[in-house]
Design a protein around this motif. Structure first.
Motif, PDB file in Angstrom:
ATOM      1  N   UNK A  49       0.818  -1.218   0.000  1.00 17.80           N
ATOM      2  CA  UNK A  49       0.000   0.000   0.000  1.00 17.80           C
ATOM      3  C   UNK A  49       0.851   1.266   0.000  1.00 17.80           C
ATOM      4  N   UNK A  50       1.847   1.344   0.863  1.00 18.25           N
ATOM      5  CA  UNK A  50       2.649   2.558   0.978  1.00 18.25           C
ATOM      6  C   UNK A  50       3.454   2.835  -0.289  1.00 18.25           C
ATOM      7  N   UNK A  51       3.913   1.765  -0.933  1.00 17.51           N
ATOM      8  CA  UNK A  51       4.685   1.937  -2.171  1.00 17.51           C
ATOM      9  C   UNK A  51       3.846   2.663  -3.208  1.00 17.51           C
ATOM     10  N   UNK A  52       2.623   2.207  -3.403  1.00 16.57           N
ATOM     11  CA  UNK A  52       1.792   2.787  -4.444  1.00 16.57           C
ATOM     12  C   UNK A  52       1.148   4.098  -4.001  1.00 16.57           C
ATOM     13  N   UNK A  53       0.981   4.294  -2.697  1.00 16.20           N
ATOM     14  CA  UNK A  53       0.511   5.593  -2.209  1.00 16.20           C
ATOM     15  C   UNK A  53       1.521   6.676  -2.561  1.00 16.20           C
ATOM     16  N   UNK A  54       2.791   6.354  -2.406  1.00 16.47           N
ATOM     17  CA  UNK A  54       3.857   7.302  -2.746  1.00 16.47           C
ATOM     18  C   UNK A  54       3.909   7.597  -4.236  1.00 16.47           C
TER      19      UNK A  54
END
Length: 355
Positions: free
Chosen positions: A103-108
């Motif tokens: 999730x955090x990878x693609x949020x960034x």
């Protein structure tokens, strides 16, 4: 610069050696090659594949980076390349299904979460207000179209594909409408069906014109069908079916049903398709806990056989179009006889093994 050590290449999965290399790399990452891939890019280090990502429709998929090469910006480069490719094909509203730990990878990278199912899958999109805009559109369609039935209570919903629209679909919608003040009918938007979405939506709309408490909506990207749900990161078939159903229902109960105040969901029983039957089962288990009643309606039958879109396509395939007349409303049959349907009928007959 550091990334000069990598070479980038569009992978042609029609070339056996390239496809095998891609499949082996994905397998090493506990993924499988999604069958709906249209475009694939990969990064190589001296001939060794170290990262890859693919595009299928509006969905970015099969994104993986070798553990040894993570935290080097390759995910960003993959996503950027895939977004550019999608834009070149006229697709600007994009989605990613991935594992929650990503999730955090693609949020960034500019993607926003829509819904998540435990540790299995999260759906994200590249627009912060995408789902909100869809809900606003649903409310406008409701306000423009509806004439309330004051002698009934509650708001209901039916989700259909209608490939094509049959008397069975009409029967289900008529029954549901008779038990609701307002009935919302969602037609799956994805174009994986032999009848294009614009045709299916039109046939449904024409087939319910006599029901003044029914609103027909396009499902857009938020009513997820089995045809668009990617399964390359889930190994067990039953797990795939259940996860797809839970994610779709999560979106429905979290966003759609509260916005439209839906209290009932109507479905037809499914004696043939195991996937749909499993979906109905998951629905019956989960929706009541969210305050949504589920009613399963027995299939309308003709000569002892359930009336279904697949049966209609089978008769078309066999050149028995005249026999279709008793299974579909007049407007559907008239469409099938029109020049507009020639290409569809030819495609069904040319791909007879599929249908």
């Amino acid at each position: 610069m550091w990334y000069d050590i990598f070479s980038k290449k569009a992978v042609n999965i029609q070339v056996e050696t390239e496809r095998i290399q891609l499949e082996e790399f994905l397998k090493w990452q506990n993924l499988a090659l999604d069958p709906e891939v249209e475009y694939t890019i990969a990064f190589f280090d001296k001939g060794k594949m170290v990262a890859t990502g693919s595009l299928g429709g509006k969905i970015l998929k099969c994104i993986a980076v070798d553990e040894e090469y993570q935290n080097m910006g390759l995910s960003a480069k993959l996503v950027t390349d895939l977004i550019h490719e999608a834009c070149s094909r006229g697709r600007t509203h994009l989605f990613i299904y991935t594992k929650p730990e990503n999730k955090n990878i693609f949020s960034d990278l500019g993607f926003y979460p829509i819904a998540e199912v435990s540790s299995k899958v999260i759906l994200m999109e590249n627009r912060p207000n995408g789902i909100k805009n869809y809900l606003n559109q649903l409310m406008k369609e409701k306000n423009y179209s509806i004439s309330d039935h004051l002698d009934n209570t509650g708001t209901g919903a039916v989700v259909v594909n209608c490939n094509p629209f049959t008397l069975g679909h009409q029967y289900l919608i008529e029954y549901a409408a008779s038990r609701c003040k307002i009935l919302h009918v969602f037609v799956l938007e994805e174009d994986k069906s032999i009848f294009p979405s614009v045709i299916r939506y039109r046939l449904v709309s024409e087939g319910v014109q006599h029901l003044d408490n029914v609103v027909v909506h396009q499902g857009k990207d938020y009513i997820i069908s089995e045809a668009t749900f990617p399964s390359y990161f889930i190994k067990e078939y039953q797990d795939i079916v259940e996860t797809h159903a839970l994610l779709d229902l999560e979106i429905f109960t979290r966003y759609i049903s509260p916005s439209l105040e839906i209290q009932k969901r109507f479905v037809g029983e499914e004696p043939c398709c195991k996937v749909t039957a499993a979906y109905n089962s998951v629905m019956q288990e989960n929706l009541p806990a969210q305050g949504i009643e589920v009613q399963v309606l027995p299939r309308l039958r003709d000569e002892g056989k359930a009336i279904s879109a697949s049966r209609v396509r089978e008769l078309i395939c066999e050149g028995r179009l005249s026999e279709v007349k008793k299974l579909v409303p007049n407007h559907t049959y008239e469409f099938l006889l029109s020049a507009e349907a020639d290409g569809i009928i030819q495609q069904i007959q040319a791909n007879h093994k599929k249908y």
